[in-house]
Design an enzyme around this catalytic site. Sequence first.
Site, PDB file in Angstrom:
ATOM      1  N   TYR A   1     -12.556 -23.034 -12.170  1.00 53.01           N
ATOM      2  CA  TYR A   1     -13.407 -22.865 -13.350  1.00 53.01           C
ATOM      3  C   TYR A   1     -14.102 -21.512 -13.264  1.00 53.01           C
ATOM      4  O   TYR A   1     -14.613 -21.133 -12.203  1.00 53.01           O
ATOM      5  CB  TYR A   1     -14.453 -23.982 -13.415  1.00 53.01           C
ATOM      6  CG  TYR A   1     -15.422 -23.855 -14.578  1.00 53.01           C
ATOM      7  CD1 TYR A   1     -14.983 -24.046 -15.893  1.00 53.01           C
ATOM      8  CD2 TYR A   1     -16.760 -23.544 -14.366  1.00 53.01           C
ATOM      9  CE1 TYR A   1     -15.868 -23.939 -16.959  1.00 53.01           C
ATOM     10  CE2 TYR A   1     -17.647 -23.443 -15.431  1.00 53.01           C
ATOM     11  CZ  TYR A   1     -17.206 -23.637 -16.725  1.00 53.01           C
ATOM     12  OH  TYR A   1     -18.086 -23.531 -17.780  1.00 53.01           O
TER      13      TYR A   1
ATOM     14  N   ASP B   1     -13.865 -14.874  -7.974  1.00 50.74           N
ATOM     15  CA  ASP B   1     -15.011 -15.466  -8.648  1.00 50.74           C
ATOM     16  C   ASP B   1     -15.841 -16.176  -7.587  1.00 50.74           C
ATOM     17  O   ASP B   1     -15.545 -17.307  -7.194  1.00 50.74           O
ATOM     18  CB  ASP B   1     -14.546 -16.438  -9.733  1.00 50.74           C
ATOM     19  CG  ASP B   1     -15.725 -17.108 -10.443  1.00 50.74           C
ATOM     20  OD1 ASP B   1     -16.869 -16.893  -9.987  1.00 50.74           O
ATOM     21  OD2 ASP B   1     -15.497 -17.836 -11.417  1.00 50.74           O
TER      22      ASP B   1
ATOM     23  N   LYS C   1     -25.312 -18.083  -9.731  1.00 52.63           N
ATOM     24  CA  LYS C   1     -25.897 -19.189  -8.979  1.00 52.63           C
ATOM     25  C   LYS C   1     -26.886 -18.740  -7.890  1.00 52.63           C
ATOM     26  O   LYS C   1     -27.981 -18.324  -8.230  1.00 52.63           O
ATOM     27  CB  LYS C   1     -24.794 -20.115  -8.482  1.00 52.63           C
ATOM     28  CG  LYS C   1     -24.083 -20.724  -9.705  1.00 52.63           C
ATOM     29  CD  LYS C   1     -23.060 -21.795  -9.456  1.00 52.63           C
ATOM     30  CE  LYS C   1     -22.617 -22.336 -10.824  1.00 52.63           C
ATOM     31  NZ  LYS C   1     -21.226 -22.633 -10.946  1.00 52.63           N
TER      32      LYS C   1
HETATM   33  C1  LIG Z   1     -20.628 -22.101 -12.360  1.00 52.14           C
HETATM   34  C2  LIG Z   1     -19.464 -21.232 -12.307  1.00 52.14           C
HETATM   35  C3  LIG Z   1     -19.170 -20.309 -13.325  1.00 52.14           C
HETATM   36  C4  LIG Z   1     -19.927 -20.262 -14.621  1.00 52.14           C
HETATM   37  O1  LIG Z   1     -21.230 -19.871 -14.447  1.00 52.14           O
HETATM   38  P1  LIG Z   1     -22.288 -20.172 -15.632  1.00 52.14           P
HETATM   39  O2  LIG Z   1     -23.531 -19.514 -15.129  1.00 52.14           O
HETATM   40  O3  LIG Z   1     -22.369 -21.647 -15.746  1.00 52.14           O
HETATM   41  O4  LIG Z   1     -21.745 -19.530 -16.850  1.00 52.14           O
HETATM   42  C5  LIG Z   1     -18.124 -19.446 -13.134  1.00 52.14           C
HETATM   43  N1  LIG Z   1     -17.390 -19.484 -12.020  1.00 52.14           N
HETATM   44  C6  LIG Z   1     -17.621 -20.365 -11.027  1.00 52.14           C
HETATM   45  C7  LIG Z   1     -16.780 -20.335  -9.802  1.00 52.14           C
HETATM   46  C8  LIG Z   1     -18.654 -21.279 -11.143  1.00 52.14           C
HETATM   47  O5  LIG Z   1     -18.844 -22.169 -10.164  1.00 52.14           O
END
Ligand SMILES: *Cc1c(COP(=O)(O)O)cnc(C)c1O
Length: 439
Positions: A152, A246, A274
Amino acid sequence: MTEAIQTKPKRANSQRAFAGATPVMPGGVNSPVRAYQAVGGEPIVIASGSGCCVTDVDGNEYIDYVGAYGPLILGHAPQAITVALTKAIARGTAFGMPTEAETALARLIVDAVPSIDVVRMVNSGTESTMSAIRLARAATGRANIIKCTGCYHGHADSLLVQAGSGATTLGTPSSPGVPDAVTQHTLLVPFNDVDAAQAALEQPGDVAAMLLEPVAGNMGTIPPNEGYLDALRDLCDKHGALLIFDEVMTGFRVAYGGAQELFGVTPDLTCLGKVMGGGLPCAAYGGREDLMRQISPDGPVYQAGTLSGNPLAMVAGRATLDALREPGVYTSLAQHSKTLAQGLGAAAVQAGVPARCTTVNSMVCCFFTSGPVQNYNDAIQCDTNAFATFFHAMLDQGVVLPPSQFETWFVSTEHDNLMIERTLHAAKKAFRTVAQKQR
Ligand SMILES: *Cc1c(COP(=O)(O)O)cnc(C)c1O
């Protein structure tokens, strides 16, 4: 032997609060997984958090493994952050003009993350991956991107894709509202599959970048197989494609320098979010100098944000990173997570429930399946009904987990031995409840 009858915690205030939310917000929530559709029932509504615990509006306390879905590596309301934020609020909450706080956090990120020479702050992980892809396409002059099924990367149009048939497939939109034309440029491959990545890179139509979570954390927690990330690095180099990690979830979590430090593989671009924002809306993307200088205003690749580099987010991020550089933090996080994952595995065996518990440092997951889990196809073999039963049995005993089989549990520095022990005590009973239902 009979067990003491446990009375269900009262949830009348949560129910009332949630009933007020549904008429005015889709599903009563601002992000879908919070609505408990995957486990049934209604969410608890939170009043406050402290350390590794949250308290709902009925006054029930829970050991929390949601951790705000990743940011709260120091737990709830850590003093260092609340003090820094309180001071910063009094100085003003936004300026739209440069501040020293931005440079301070940027400097910490550049020093910490091996691939990042230059960094741009944004407000969410979604923005971060969307912008990194734009940069990769601009820098290579190519349109296609490769994504792993089950990873994701936020909800940007080009990433809302699902697999069609076949091992290496062109993506089709996974949500209404996304035109085929957008996802036509997204190729899907299974996680942990080098051959599939190679095949996708060799297809006609050049690939700008392969984007992946170096530790998959949005289909449960799935570590990369030995050599997988190295192989992707070599393949991308061979085909002139960029490698984008990511690390929105893994950055500053699996190690201070992220998964790229842990596994020793350096991508071209990295997405963060995060943990780096200390619980405030904050994210970033960064990478090699020659790439990042193509971002506006140094270069032509446009990307902007009214609240990007927000001073509150900057000081919360800085206070978090400062705390994470204390000696022993990551060792202790890894130790507690390992105790938790191993204890969960043992409790499942004891109860006769098929389960695979995984951990990569402070990321933990318990897959309700008997087979190994290396990719999305493996993960979806899980017994999601068993997970739902387990989830509610834990909630009733004062432990709140992310309400889906396919989310990672987050361990914070506040989850000490006693809290892990209490969690495992509850888990033993929860697995027995699952076993009873399966009989
Ligand atoms: C949470 C997450 C996102 C999206 O981040 P948001 O701040 O919710 O837009 C993208 N990539 C990874 C790996 C994530 O865990």
